[in-house]
Design a protein around this motif. Structure first.
Motif, PDB file in Angstrom:
ATOM      1  N   VAL A  84       7.302  36.982 -18.505  1.00 22.90           N
ATOM      2  CA  VAL A  84       7.110  35.689 -18.323  1.00 22.90           C
ATOM      3  C   VAL A  84       8.600  34.911 -18.801  1.00 22.90           C
ATOM      4  CG1 VAL A  84       6.086  33.126 -18.730  1.00 22.90           C
ATOM      5  CG2 VAL A  84       4.901  35.109 -18.097  1.00 22.90           C
ATOM      6  N   GLU A  86      11.270  37.260 -19.392  1.00 19.86           N
ATOM      7  CA  GLU A  86      12.615  36.954 -18.347  1.00 19.86           C
ATOM      8  C   GLU A  86      12.253  36.436 -17.410  1.00 19.86           C
ATOM      9  OE1 GLU A  86      11.906  41.043 -16.425  1.00 19.86           O
ATOM     10  OE2 GLU A  86      12.619  42.221 -18.596  1.00 19.86           O
ATOM     11  N   TYR A  87      11.223  35.825 -16.667  1.00 19.28           N
ATOM     12  CA  TYR A  87      11.180  34.377 -15.714  1.00 19.28           C
ATOM     13  C   TYR A  87      12.421  33.720 -15.681  1.00 19.28           C
ATOM     14  CZ  TYR A  87       9.959  31.433 -11.716  1.00 19.28           C
ATOM     15  OH  TYR A  87       9.367  30.946 -11.568  1.00 19.28           O
ATOM     16  N   THR A  89      14.478  33.121 -18.629  1.00 19.85           N
ATOM     17  CA  THR A  89      15.546  33.573 -19.131  1.00 19.85           C
ATOM     18  C   THR A  89      17.030  33.663 -17.606  1.00 19.85           C
ATOM     19  OG1 THR A  89      14.791  35.090 -20.911  1.00 19.85           O
ATOM     20  CG2 THR A  89      17.273  35.320 -20.375  1.00 19.85           C
ATOM     21  N   ILE A  90      15.902  34.126 -17.126  1.00 16.49           N
ATOM     22  CA  ILE A  90      16.874  34.320 -15.427  1.00 16.49           C
ATOM     23  C   ILE A  90      16.729  32.987 -15.139  1.00 16.49           C
ATOM     24  CG2 ILE A  90      17.165  34.719 -12.860  1.00 16.49           C
ATOM     25  CD1 ILE A  90      15.436  37.642 -14.536  1.00 16.49           C
ATOM     26  N   THR A  91      15.845  32.107 -15.040  1.00 16.24           N
ATOM     27  CA  THR A  91      15.572  30.448 -14.793  1.00 16.24           C
ATOM     28  C   THR A  91      16.131  30.003 -15.553  1.00 16.24           C
ATOM     29  OG1 THR A  91      13.889  30.821 -14.705  1.00 16.24           O
ATOM     30  CG2 THR A  91      13.922  30.936 -13.089  1.00 16.24           C
ATOM     31  N   ILE A  94      19.161  27.212 -14.325  1.00 18.59           N
ATOM     32  CA  ILE A  94      18.694  27.113 -12.717  1.00 18.59           C
ATOM     33  C   ILE A  94      18.137  25.738 -12.251  1.00 18.59           C
ATOM     34  CG2 ILE A  94      18.498  27.933 -10.833  1.00 18.59           C
ATOM     35  CD1 ILE A  94      19.715  30.634 -11.790  1.00 18.59           C
ATOM     36  N   PRO A  96      15.468  23.444  -9.864  1.00 20.14           N
ATOM     37  CA  PRO A  96      14.501  23.546  -8.472  1.00 20.14           C
ATOM     38  C   PRO A  96      15.558  23.058  -7.599  1.00 20.14           C
ATOM     39  CG  PRO A  96      13.451  22.311 -10.009  1.00 20.14           C
ATOM     40  CD  PRO A  96      14.854  22.708 -10.656  1.00 20.14           C
ATOM     41  N   PHE A 121      23.387  24.604  -7.964  1.00 18.60           N
ATOM     42  CA  PHE A 121      22.463  24.586  -9.231  1.00 18.60           C
ATOM     43  C   PHE A 121      22.897  25.180 -10.461  1.00 18.60           C
ATOM     44  CE2 PHE A 121      20.919  23.933  -5.132  1.00 18.60           C
ATOM     45  CZ  PHE A 121      19.731  23.056  -4.794  1.00 18.60           C
ATOM     46  N   VAL A 122      23.234  25.785 -10.720  1.00 16.56           N
ATOM     47  CA  VAL A 122      24.287  26.753 -12.186  1.00 16.56           C
ATOM     48  C   VAL A 122      24.901  26.274 -12.555  1.00 16.56           C
ATOM     49  CG1 VAL A 122      24.346  28.896 -12.809  1.00 16.56           C
ATOM     50  CG2 VAL A 122      23.485  28.709  -9.906  1.00 16.56           C
TER      51      VAL A 122
END
Lengths: 189, 194
Positions: A84, A86-87, A89-91, A94, A96, A121-122
């Protein structure tokens, strides 16, 4: 009346010595008995914490065995947490895309026709903005839509970059526009 | 008579001396043992303190574990979902299938899918790669929203970096859009062990 002993001096010393020895023996005997008694008491005092320690050790062994039985759950929990994290950190930076696009397009009033929409979105790339091009049949519709967009949770600010009045062959006026809409970061939304 | 009395006294002395000697031995023994007992008492108390602390912390930990145990099914479910975020294989075919199926379901038409070079992520502790790709297709607005929903909520984590949509015809009757999506998904290669 004076108590006069006629015994020889040596014997008098022996008797005195015997009395002293006897007294010392008695005192030492009493001390020895008290010491033995004290030793007995300390033994009794030790008994209670020893029993408590033994029981605590038994309980600890029991709890430890229960813990080792349930230990795989901790590994599972840590793995889920790590996934979670990692999720996140990545998102993290960004937005939705599905919600943002729907939010931008769904509340356009009648009279607004979109011809182009570009949304970044980034956040880390500094591209979190939407460029909207379209045609409005009247300025009121455009103003109303811009107002609606400003209420969107992901919209930071709506800026009208260009507004051009266009007259078609029938003399009907329309308004060609370009909006620039910087978007808010995910955690601000 | 004096000699007799002296003998009696000497017998008394011996008896007292024996008592004194025995008493001294007993006292020394008793106090040595008391000292030992006292030391043992102290070490037992210290050990007991350690055991009590261990018990308390273990008990707290056990309570946490029991809570986890009571939510084991949710935890297992969360694990099953979360381990799919990042695939162990790059599996471009899987990505293509997901996208083409999604577009076809919405009555759209796929023009192109392009995969770019993998990018190594620097903000994760484990070696992870981003597979950047872009998709160009045509569909209507509702179809686009549904396709975006499917991509954003897919089991494999996908990030959408940019969406560019252009209305094919400017008349309000034809709602067909040309859409270009720049997105990415992730994979983590398995470590090769010798």
């Amino acid at each position: 009346m004076r108590n006069i002993s006629l015994l020889p001096a040596q014997m008098k010393r022996d008797i005195a010595m015997a009395k002293k020895l006897s007294m010392a023996a008695t005192i030492l005997l009493i001390i020895a008995i008290i010491s033995l008694f004290t030793y007995g008491l300390t033994g009794l005092m030790l008994l209670s914490p020893l029993i408590e320690l033994e029981s605590m050790e038994r309980q600890n062994i029991h709890v430890s065995s229960q813990i080792s039985e349930l230990k795989p759950l901790v590994e599972l929990y840590n793995q889920v947490n790590s996934n979670v994290n990692e999720y996140n950190t990545i998102t993290n930076d960004i937005l939705p895309a599905n919600i943002v696009i729907h939010g931008l397009c769904s509340n356009a009033p009648e009279g607004i026709l979109l011809s182009r929409l570009n949304v970044g979105f980034v956040f880390s790339k500094g591209e979190q903005k939407a460029i909207v091009e379209g045609v409005a049949s009247n300025r009121q519709s455009l103003a109303l839509w811009m107002n609606n967009l400003n209420d969107n949770q992901y919209v930071y600010k709506v800026m009208c970059k260009t507004l051009e009045e266009v007259t078609d062959g029938n003399g009907k006026k329309t308004y060609r526009f370009t909006l620039e809409i910087p978007l808010k970061e995910g955690d601000q939304a | 008579m004096n000699a007799k009395k002296s003998k009696v006294l000497s017998g008394h002395h011996t008896f007292d001396l024996i008592i004194i000697a025995v008493s001294v031995v007993v006292i020394v023994f008793a106090w040595v043992m008391i000292a030992k007992s006292f030391n043992k008492y102290k070490s037992v108390e210290a050990e007991l303190g350690v055991q009590i602390n261990e018990f308390l912390s273990n008990n707290d930990y056990l309570k946490i574990l029991e809570n986890l145990e009571s939510e084991k099914s949710s935890l297992t479910e969360a694990y099953d979902i979360s381990r799919q975020y990042i695939s162990a294989e790059s599996d471009e075919t899987g990505i293509m299938n997901l996208i083409t199926d999604s577009i076809a379901k919405q009555g759209g038409s796929l023009s192109q899918i392009r995969f770019d070079n993998y990018e190594k992520l620097s903000n994760l502790t484990k070696e992870t790669y981003l597979i950047p790709f872009s998709v160009t297709f045509t569909c209507d607005y509702v179809g686009l929203v549904n396709i975006l929903d499917e991509l954003c909520l897919s089991e494999r984590l996908m990030i959408i970096q940019n969406v560019n949509l252009v209305k094919k015809n400017t008349d309000s009757v034809n709602n067909e859009l040309t859409v270009e999506i720049s997105a990415g998904t992730f994979f983590r290669p398995k470590k090769v062990t010798n």
